[in-house]
Write an enzyme that holds these catalytic residues in place. Structure first.
Site, short mmCIF file in Angstrom:
data_model
loop_
_atom_site.label_atom_id
_atom_site.label_comp_id
_atom_site.label_asym_id
_atom_site.label_seq_id
_atom_site.Cartn_x
_atom_site.Cartn_y
_atom_site.Cartn_z
N ASP A 25 -31.53 -75.21 32.01
CA ASP A 25 -31.87 -76.62 31.85
C ASP A 25 -32.95 -76.91 30.80
OD1 ASP A 25 -34.14 -75.64 33.14
OD2 ASP A 25 -33.47 -76.32 35.09
N GLU A 59 -26.15 -70.44 35.49
CA GLU A 59 -26.98 -71.19 36.43
C GLU A 59 -26.59 -72.67 36.40
OE1 GLU A 59 -31.27 -70.03 37.49
OE2 GLU A 59 -31.50 -72.06 36.65
N GLU A 81 -35.65 -81.35 32.73
CA GLU A 81 -34.64 -80.36 33.11
C GLU A 81 -33.43 -80.96 33.80
OE1 GLU A 81 -38.54 -78.13 32.72
OE2 GLU A 81 -37.90 -80.04 33.60
N HIS A 83 -47.38 -75.75 36.72
CA HIS A 83 -47.38 -76.14 35.31
C HIS A 83 -46.44 -77.29 34.98
CE1 HIS A 83 -43.84 -73.52 35.59
NE2 HIS A 83 -43.37 -74.24 34.59
N ARG A 135 -44.50 -80.68 34.15
CA ARG A 135 -44.98 -81.94 33.58
C ARG A 135 -45.10 -83.03 34.63
NH1 ARG A 135 -43.81 -82.28 27.76
NH2 ARG A 135 -42.91 -80.31 27.05
N HIS A 179 -50.78 -71.31 32.90
CA HIS A 179 -49.88 -71.67 31.80
C HIS A 179 -50.69 -72.06 30.57
CE1 HIS A 179 -46.70 -73.93 29.66
NE2 HIS A 179 -45.85 -73.26 30.39
#
Length: 382
Positions: free
Chosen positions: A98, A120, A134, A210, A212, A243
């Site tokens: 994604d 996936e 994603e 991490h 967003r 990250h």
């Protein structure tokens, strides 16, 4: 018969972890002419995975730049892929999951009328803004793809609800295949503190945070809860590979810095992460991949998000949604740190994501699709 020209395309570390075993499987099989293209959406973290798995890309777009935007990644990947596809002329492009690289790779293949296989496939939250970007990337790739390699039967059902029923295979997740390569008994970490822990008697908690959508108040809540956990349970050691995002770095230092038993360390290579996961007590994460990897190693997972596109793990009992509110995160972690029976119930639950044979099934499905084997592979899970 002529060989099937298959190109794997990926650009980030999580993609590389899951695609490297597949790239190696394809390269070993005589029916394939296997090539690999990386965008290097993540440069250093990607390279470490390639080195661990001994994968050498045939094409490297090297697009990464400081503070790159989603538009930067998509445009550069799309333009770079155009030259690669014109030169290589593959019969099939394989993209994973994604990311922006995934979407751009699939779109570039579509523009060149090259079939796309989506590894996936079928994960959904049904909220296009979470995870962002994603969820929309995987829906867009699902609309483009010709072959869909689903980790679980639930993912296949998600696709069926979108009228995607042709070329769908349930294979398990390739990350379980990857663990067979990376986890070893006598592993030495590059970070000295990780070699000093008494994993048998200390409760080491592995943390990643991490995403967003967790920026701002959610991340502040999460990190406040983590500090409370460290204060309340003196037998714990919290390890947080932070990250590289400046937003994440600043938040981690602000809320977690200076605590004797909270260790803010540099991002770990995939083999170090997998071996730390194999030794730790508990995983707390907003990552997607760790929800699949940790249960394969017998580790309970608390997901630091409001939802998950991996509900199979919640149903199986290997994962719990902790959300992004301080009190709930602390309560669930405290339960696993103080209730041995509850901990064992999660640790011993069966991982629903694979048996280490996903790459073999995907390769077999591609060979069958191109008429080079008489039947498709068996589905994961029966």
């Amino acid at each position: 018969m002529s060989k099937i020209k298959v190109m794997t395309v990926f650009g980030t570390r999580p993609e590389a972890v899951k695609m490297a075993p597949l790239a190696l499987e394809l390269s070993r099989r005589p029916e394939f002419d296997a090539k690999c293209c990386v965008t290097a959406q993540h440069r250093e973290m990607l390279d470490s995975v390639l080195n661990i798995f001994h994968v050498k890309p045939d094409y490297d777009l090297n697009i990464m730049q400081p503070r790159q935007t989603l538009s930067d990644i998509t445009c550069k990947s799309l333009l770079g892929m155009e030259q690669v596809l014109e030169q290589a002329k593959p019969d099939l492009i394989l993209v994973h999951g994604d990311t922006s690289t995934t979407f751009a790779g699939a779109l570039a293949a579509f523009y060149h009328k090259i079939p796309v296989g989506h590894v996936e496939a079928g994960l959904r939250t049904y909220d296009k803004l979470s995870p962002y970007p994603e969820e929309m990337n995987r829906k867009l790739v699902g609309a483009i793809a010709d072959l869909h390699f689903c980790p679980t039967a639930r993912n296949r059902e998600n696709l069926a609800r979108e009228n995607i029923t042709s070329g769908v295979f349930v294979t398990g997740n390739t990350v379980i295949d990857a663990l067979q390569t990376t986890v070893v008994k006598d592993f030495t970490f590059s970070e000295p503190i990780l070699n000093q822990f008494d994993y048998a008697h200390q409760k080491v908690i592995l943390i990643t945070c991490h995403r967003r959508e967790n920026y701002g108040r959610p991340m502040a809540n999460i990190m406040t809860a983590l500090r409370r956990i460290a204060d309340a349970f003196p037998d714990t050691q919290l390890v947080y590979p932070v990250h590289l995002s400046p937003v994440v770095q600043e938040s981690a230092k602000t809320y977690l810095g200076g605590h004797q038993r909270i260790h803010l360390i540099a991002p770990l290579s995939v083999d170090e992460m997998h071996n730390l996961m194999a030794r730790c007590y508990l995983v707390m994460t907003d990552s997607g991949g760790l929800q699949e990897e940790a249960p394969a190693l017998g580790k309970p997972v608390l997901v630091l998000r409001r939802e998950t596109e991996r509900p199979e793990a919640v149903e199986a009992g290997t994962v719990r949604l902790a959300g992004v509110e301080e009190e709930n995160i602390f309560r669930l972690a405290a339960q696993l740190l103080s209730d041995r029976e509850e901990y064992q119930r999660m640790a011993r639950a069966v991982n629903p994501y694979g048996d280490g044979q996903a790459c073999r099934r995907i390769a077999g499905a591609i060979a069958w699709h191109f008429g080079q084997r008489p039947q498709p592979p068996e589905a994961f899970g029966g």
